[in-house]
Design a protein around this motif. Structure first.
Motif, PDB file in Angstrom:
ATOM      1  N   THR A 113      -7.630 -10.385  -4.533  1.00 52.59           N
ATOM      2  CA  THR A 113      -8.399  -9.212  -4.943  1.00 52.59           C
ATOM      3  C   THR A 113      -9.874  -9.376  -4.598  1.00 52.59           C
ATOM      4  O   THR A 113     -10.521  -8.426  -4.126  1.00 52.59           O
ATOM      5  CB  THR A 113      -8.210  -8.939  -6.448  1.00 52.59           C
ATOM      6  OG1 THR A 113      -6.804  -8.795  -6.709  1.00 52.59           O
ATOM      7  CG2 THR A 113      -8.922  -7.682  -6.881  1.00 52.59           C
TER       8      THR A 113
ATOM      9  N   VAL B  49      -2.152 -10.566   0.675  1.00 54.15           N
ATOM     10  CA  VAL B  49      -1.405  -9.540  -0.054  1.00 54.15           C
ATOM     11  C   VAL B  49       0.097  -9.727   0.163  1.00 54.15           C
ATOM     12  O   VAL B  49       0.896  -9.582  -0.772  1.00 54.15           O
ATOM     13  CB  VAL B  49      -1.870  -8.117   0.352  1.00 54.15           C
ATOM     14  CG1 VAL B  49      -0.929  -7.053  -0.193  1.00 54.15           C
ATOM     15  CG2 VAL B  49      -3.290  -7.876  -0.137  1.00 54.15           C
TER      16      VAL B  49
ATOM     17  N   VAL C  38       1.309  -3.767  -5.253  1.00 47.88           N
ATOM     18  CA  VAL C  38       0.884  -4.760  -4.255  1.00 47.88           C
ATOM     19  C   VAL C  38       1.497  -4.426  -2.898  1.00 47.88           C
ATOM     20  O   VAL C  38       0.816  -4.491  -1.865  1.00 47.88           O
ATOM     21  CB  VAL C  38       1.246  -6.188  -4.711  1.00 47.88           C
ATOM     22  CG1 VAL C  38       0.902  -7.205  -3.634  1.00 47.88           C
ATOM     23  CG2 VAL C  38       0.544  -6.525  -6.021  1.00 47.88           C
TER      24      VAL C  38
ATOM     25  N   THR D  24       2.446  -1.485  -1.866  1.00 49.56           N
ATOM     26  CA  THR D  24       1.766  -0.286  -1.379  1.00 49.56           C
ATOM     27  C   THR D  24       0.384  -0.631  -0.830  1.00 49.56           C
ATOM     28  O   THR D  24      -0.029  -0.115   0.217  1.00 49.56           O
ATOM     29  CB  THR D  24       1.659   0.767  -2.493  1.00 49.56           C
ATOM     30  OG1 THR D  24       2.978   1.041  -2.999  1.00 49.56           O
ATOM     31  CG2 THR D  24       1.035   2.058  -1.981  1.00 49.56           C
ATOM     32  N   ALA D  25      -0.338  -1.503  -1.533  1.00 51.96           N
ATOM     33  CA  ALA D  25      -1.648  -1.960  -1.032  1.00 51.96           C
ATOM     34  C   ALA D  25      -1.483  -2.640   0.321  1.00 51.96           C
ATOM     35  O   ALA D  25      -2.284  -2.423   1.238  1.00 51.96           O
ATOM     36  CB  ALA D  25      -2.299  -2.908  -2.034  1.00 51.96           C
TER      37      ALA D  25
ATOM     38  N   ALA E  68      -6.373   0.596  -1.173  1.00 55.00           N
ATOM     39  CA  ALA E  68      -5.627  -0.669  -1.261  1.00 55.00           C
ATOM     40  C   ALA E  68      -6.244  -1.575  -2.319  1.00 55.00           C
ATOM     41  O   ALA E  68      -5.527  -2.170  -3.146  1.00 55.00           O
ATOM     42  CB  ALA E  68      -5.609  -1.364   0.100  1.00 55.00           C
ATOM     43  N   PHE E  69      -7.558  -1.689  -2.315  1.00 56.45           N
ATOM     44  CA  PHE E  69      -8.255  -2.517  -3.291  1.00 56.45           C
ATOM     45  C   PHE E  69      -7.994  -2.004  -4.719  1.00 56.45           C
ATOM     46  O   PHE E  69      -7.710  -2.798  -5.616  1.00 56.45           O
ATOM     47  CB  PHE E  69      -9.757  -2.534  -2.982  1.00 56.45           C
ATOM     48  CG  PHE E  69     -10.581  -3.246  -4.001  1.00 56.45           C
ATOM     49  CD1 PHE E  69     -10.439  -4.610  -4.208  1.00 56.45           C
ATOM     50  CD2 PHE E  69     -11.524  -2.562  -4.756  1.00 56.45           C
ATOM     51  CE1 PHE E  69     -11.206  -5.277  -5.141  1.00 56.45           C
ATOM     52  CE2 PHE E  69     -12.300  -3.216  -5.685  1.00 56.45           C
ATOM     53  CZ  PHE E  69     -12.144  -4.579  -5.886  1.00 56.45           C
TER      54      PHE E  69
ATOM     55  N   LEU F 208      -5.453  -0.391  -5.837  1.00 58.26           N
ATOM     56  CA  LEU F 208      -4.081  -0.732  -6.220  1.00 58.26           C
ATOM     57  C   LEU F 208      -3.963  -2.204  -6.624  1.00 58.26           C
ATOM     58  O   LEU F 208      -3.250  -2.534  -7.576  1.00 58.26           O
ATOM     59  CB  LEU F 208      -3.110  -0.414  -5.079  1.00 58.26           C
ATOM     60  CG  LEU F 208      -2.898   1.075  -4.793  1.00 58.26           C
ATOM     61  CD1 LEU F 208      -2.101   1.266  -3.518  1.00 58.26           C
ATOM     62  CD2 LEU F 208      -2.214   1.755  -5.981  1.00 58.26           C
ATOM     63  N   LEU F 209      -4.664  -3.077  -5.909  1.00 60.69           N
ATOM     64  CA  LEU F 209      -4.626  -4.494  -6.267  1.00 60.69           C
ATOM     65  C   LEU F 209      -5.269  -4.730  -7.627  1.00 60.69           C
ATOM     66  O   LEU F 209      -4.763  -5.525  -8.438  1.00 60.69           O
ATOM     67  CB  LEU F 209      -5.331  -5.336  -5.204  1.00 60.69           C
ATOM     68  CG  LEU F 209      -4.674  -5.354  -3.822  1.00 60.69           C
ATOM     69  CD1 LEU F 209      -5.535  -6.158  -2.838  1.00 60.69           C
ATOM     70  CD2 LEU F 209      -3.264  -5.919  -3.896  1.00 60.69           C
TER      71      LEU F 209
END
Length: 148
Positions: free
Chosen positions: A10, A65, A81, A83-84, A139-140, A142-143
């Motif tokens: 992350t 990831v 994760v 999806t990210a 993406a970030f 989501l993480l």
């Protein structure tokens, strides 16, 4: 061990997002405000410098990831994760197909050798970059949610 991987991943992705956000909304505006020759030289230098670092950062982030997704497959947030990871793959594909070709031309230009449409090409790069920044911010995010 999984917790450490989650935090490191992350942070790495978050710092990458910060750099790309700063390029989009700070550095490009500074460079674009300079006189033409200085602006173009600054963009070319930035293209060379970041063009050498960012591929490693993007691929490294994607690998981290991917490891997180595999290691935490049966844990809370694994879908986020994955999806990210898919969004990071999209950002890499966008980079290779849309941004890198323009950057590869830009980083070789000088005031004497730049094409007449150099500003239009950089504007096109910037528009693609805004979309890429939105993708990596998603993406970030989501993480971050997956950490909770």
């Amino acid at each position: 061990m999984l917790n450490a991987l989650e935090v490191v991943t992350t942070v790495v992705v978050g710092v990458m997002v910060g750099v790309e956000f700063s390029v989009a909304f700070i550095m490009n505006r500074i460079l674009n405000a300079l006189p033409e020759d200085s602006s173009q030289l600054g963009h070319a230098h930035g293209g060379r410098m970041l063009g050498a670092v960012m591929p490693v950062w993007y691929i490294g982030s994607l690998v981290l990831v991917g490891i997180w997704a595999v290691a935490g497959w049966h844990h809370h947030g694994s879908g986020l994760v994955v999806t990210a990871g898919a969004l990071l793959v999209l950002s890499v594909v966008m980079s290779v197909l849309l941004l890198v070709p323009i950057n590869n031309r830009n980083k070789t230009w000088t005031p004497e050798s730049r094409p007449a449409d150099w500003k239009q090409q950089l504007n096109r790069w910037e528009r693609f970059h805004y979309v890429r920044v939105a993708v990596i911010i998603a993406a970030f995010a989501l993480l971050v949610v997956a950490l909770a």
